[in-house]
Design a protein around this motif. Structure first.
Motif, PDB file in Angstrom:
ATOM      1  N   SER A   1       0.772  -1.567   0.449  1.00 57.33           N
ATOM      2  CA  SER A   1       0.030   0.237  -0.134  1.00 57.33           C
ATOM      3  C   SER A   1       1.119   1.390   0.001  1.00 57.33           C
ATOM      4  O   SER A   1       2.121   1.393   0.342  1.00 57.33           O
ATOM      5  N   GLN A   2      -0.010   2.320  -0.517  1.00 56.97           N
ATOM      6  CA  GLN A   2       0.859   3.638  -0.373  1.00 56.97           C
ATOM      7  C   GLN A   2       1.370   4.313   1.326  1.00 56.97           C
ATOM      8  O   GLN A   2       1.566   4.828   1.182  1.00 56.97           O
ATOM      9  N   ASP A   3      -0.278   3.745   1.636  1.00 56.24           N
ATOM     10  CA  ASP A   3       0.430   4.160   3.444  1.00 56.24           C
ATOM     11  C   ASP A   3       1.321   3.173   4.152  1.00 56.24           C
ATOM     12  O   ASP A   3       2.277   4.154   4.782  1.00 56.24           O
ATOM     13  N   PHE A   4       2.186   2.141   3.560  1.00 55.39           N
ATOM     14  CA  PHE A   4       3.391   1.838   3.715  1.00 55.39           C
ATOM     15  C   PHE A   4       4.343   2.502   3.309  1.00 55.39           C
ATOM     16  O   PHE A   4       5.760   2.673   4.053  1.00 55.39           O
ATOM     17  N   ARG A   5       4.810   2.685   1.807  1.00 51.71           N
ATOM     18  CA  ARG A   5       5.678   3.514   1.324  1.00 51.71           C
ATOM     19  C   ARG A   5       5.942   4.798   1.619  1.00 51.71           C
ATOM     20  O   ARG A   5       7.215   5.026   2.436  1.00 51.71           O
ATOM     21  N   SER A   6       4.304   5.207   2.522  1.00 53.70           N
ATOM     22  CA  SER A   6       5.302   6.277   3.065  1.00 53.70           C
ATOM     23  C   SER A   6       5.790   6.338   4.569  1.00 53.70           C
ATOM     24  O   SER A   6       6.256   7.332   4.277  1.00 53.70           O
ATOM     25  N   LEU A   7       6.037   5.633   4.982  1.00 56.13           N
ATOM     26  CA  LEU A   7       6.750   5.055   6.271  1.00 56.13           C
ATOM     27  C   LEU A   7       8.007   5.695   6.048  1.00 56.13           C
ATOM     28  O   LEU A   7       8.708   5.821   6.493  1.00 56.13           O
ATOM     29  N   ASN A   8       8.574   5.097   4.352  1.00 49.83           N
ATOM     30  CA  ASN A   8      10.405   4.883   4.504  1.00 49.83           C
ATOM     31  C   ASN A   8      10.654   4.321   5.670  1.00 49.83           C
ATOM     32  O   ASN A   8      11.221   4.992   5.678  1.00 49.83           O
ATOM     33  N   ILE A   9      10.205   2.762   5.998  1.00 48.67           N
ATOM     34  CA  ILE A   9      10.809   2.300   6.393  1.00 48.67           C
ATOM     35  C   ILE A   9      12.880   1.755   6.023  1.00 48.67           C
ATOM     36  O   ILE A   9      12.635   1.108   4.535  1.00 48.67           O
ATOM     37  N   GLY A  10      13.292   1.954   7.223  1.00 47.35           N
ATOM     38  CA  GLY A  10      14.537   1.051   6.646  1.00 47.35           C
ATOM     39  C   GLY A  10      14.875  -0.003   7.617  1.00 47.35           C
ATOM     40  O   GLY A  10      15.759  -1.093   6.903  1.00 47.35           O
ATOM     41  N   PHE A  11      14.719  -0.302   8.474  1.00 51.91           N
ATOM     42  CA  PHE A  11      14.768  -1.791   8.997  1.00 51.91           C
ATOM     43  C   PHE A  11      13.029  -1.859  10.313  1.00 51.91           C
ATOM     44  O   PHE A  11      12.241  -1.382  10.874  1.00 51.91           O
ATOM     45  N   SER A  12      13.187  -2.524  10.237  1.00 49.13           N
ATOM     46  CA  SER A  12      11.952  -3.642  11.267  1.00 49.13           C
ATOM     47  C   SER A  12      12.153  -4.298  12.699  1.00 49.13           C
ATOM     48  O   SER A  12      12.983  -5.083  12.327  1.00 49.13           O
ATOM     49  N   LEU A  13      11.622  -4.298  13.630  1.00 48.82           N
ATOM     50  CA  LEU A  13      11.895  -5.270  14.848  1.00 48.82           C
ATOM     51  C   LEU A  13      10.645  -6.060  14.306  1.00 48.82           C
ATOM     52  O   LEU A  13       9.260  -5.535  13.939  1.00 48.82           O
ATOM     53  N   ASP A  14       9.971  -7.680  14.561  1.00 47.60           N
ATOM     54  CA  ASP A  14       8.928  -8.659  14.840  1.00 47.60           C
ATOM     55  C   ASP A  14       9.241  -9.087  15.904  1.00 47.60           C
ATOM     56  O   ASP A  14      10.290  -9.436  16.505  1.00 47.60           O
ATOM     57  N   GLU A  15       8.498  -9.808  16.293  1.00 44.35           N
ATOM     58  CA  GLU A  15       8.243 -11.248  17.114  1.00 44.35           C
ATOM     59  C   GLU A  15       9.301 -12.534  16.794  1.00 44.35           C
ATOM     60  O   GLU A  15      10.005 -12.740  15.793  1.00 44.35           O
TER      61      GLU A  15
END
Length: 403
Positions: free
Chosen positions: A161-175
């Protein structure tokens, strides 16, 4: 520590409040989660957005703490709101009561998987904001639906989604997963999921005959080959104590269907195998092998390879100096004196969708010296373990947000 002290702790109160929301499959209602997270965003003085990438019943909630350099790629702290079904008669405490016993154990579905992590993120952010901390990178805290049934209506839809792309994520932490030892597992990759379905055609007729090329004979051949493959993986695991379940390929027969009555040889049998392919398996070669076995069995066999979960193989997240986020994460765990062990996640998490779009992701749940109870009856997390996890995330979040 006395029960009164745990019950009076603000973060324990918030955690238990979130656990009491029965966002449980097969028909989770996420609106109470959304309302709870709105109240958390207000208390934290953080903007909140609610997205609906799949449909109106599956919201994605994102709280944002803007960084000092908002143009830099941001950090995503992800968790899922949904939990797996419960069998209340098997529990010694109400599964959505979040009861705290005299030993400090908080019993609730989601206490390990994974409402704990989502609330630990918010608790760490609360502590960091109260301390006056600011960081280079923007931090997004996401709460997604549908993970426990594959993520199709949650992260799978969100990353497109565009909503996700707009966050400009460079790194993620998850479970991650709880650890019964002092060690903390850190997951840098996941096995590829394949739901392999064999639709086996064959000669049909009366059960008193010995017809050639029956579906049963062909199924017997396929089953033998799949079980031989499985046995080889069992031996690999038994022969090498350094290997974890995520390092090998698992194959399990999960469903068999077909037939109309006991004296009729059926024209079709269907068999499904749950296959989790290790990261050293060539997926194309695996598919070709299954097709070859189908021909060897006698042909007239259709092979289906899974669902949307069967994403192409993506590189594991780099765990060396080429990845500044890994360096920052590792420095935090070293400073805290944590013993960590890199592993391949044995199941599937939302991180596979994050990595698929080219974003490095790590799976980590700060729950050591804790029995693994995800999806189990009487799932619980100790209050002290939860609070220590908050302190761990304070250090990790501060480091990765300044990487």
């Amino acid at each position: 520590m006395s029960t009164n002290v745990w019950e009076a702790n603000e973060e324990i109160q918030f955690f238990r409040e979130y656990l009491r929301i029965p966002s449980v499959h097969p028909n989770p209602d996420y609106e109470p989660c959304v309302e709870f997270l709105k109240s958390q965003a207000s208390a934290l003085d953080l903007p909140i957005r609610i997205c609906y990438p799949a449909n109106e019943k599956n919201p994605v909630v994102v709280l944002t703490w803007e960084g000092l350099q908002p143009d830099l790629p941001s950090v995503l702290l992800n968790s899922h709101m949904d939990v797996v079904p419960v069998f209340p008669e098997k529990w010694s405490h109400p599964p959505f009561g979040a009861e705290l016993d005299e030993k400090g154990r908080i019993f609730a579905r989601g206490s390990q998987d994974m409402k704990c992590v989502g609330m630990q993120y918010l608790a760490a952010i609360r502590a960091l904001k109260r301390s006056g901390s600011r960081f280079k990178r923007t931090i997004h805290i996401s709460f997604v639906p549908d993970e426990e049934v594959g993520g199709k209506l949650g992260m799978h839809a969100f990353v497109s989604s565009q909503d996700f792309r707009s966050l400009n994520i460079g790194f993620s932490l998850d479970e991650g997963i709880a650890s019964p030892t002092p060690e903390f597992p850190v997951f840098f990759a996941e096995r590829s999921v394949r739901r392999v379905i064999f639709k086996i055609g064959g000669s049909a007729g009366h059960g008193l005959l010995l017809m050639p090329n029956t579906a049963g004979e062909k199924f017997s051949y396929i089953l033998e080959k799949m079980m031989e493959f499985r046995s080889a993986q069992v031996r690999r695991l038994e022969d090498n104590p350094e290997l974890q379940i995520g390092d090998v390929t698992t194959i399990n027969l999960t469903t068999v269907a077909g037939g109309v009555q006991s004296n009729v040889v059926p024209p079709l049998l269907t068999a499904c195998f749950d296959c989790r392919l290790s990261i050293d398996i060539d997926i194309s070669e695996f598919h070709a092998t299954l097709l070859r076995w189908s021909e060897e069995a006698g042909g007239d066999i259709e092979v289906e390879f899974g669902t949307f979960q069967s994403t192409p193989r993506v590189p594991p997240t780099a765990t060396n100096d080429s990845n500044p986020f890994w360096v920052a994460f590792k420095r935090a765990t070293d400073d805290l004196g944590l013993s960590i062990k890199l592993q391949v996640f044995p199941g599937g998490t939302d991180s596979r969708f994050i990595r698929h779009v080219g974003i490095p992701a790590l799976g980590f749940s700060p729950m050591n010296n804790t029995p693994v109870l995800l999806h189990d009856h009487d799932e619980y997390l100790h209050a002290d373990t939860y609070l220590k996890g908050v302190e761990t995330y304070i250090k990790i979040i501060a480091n990765v947000a300044n990487a």
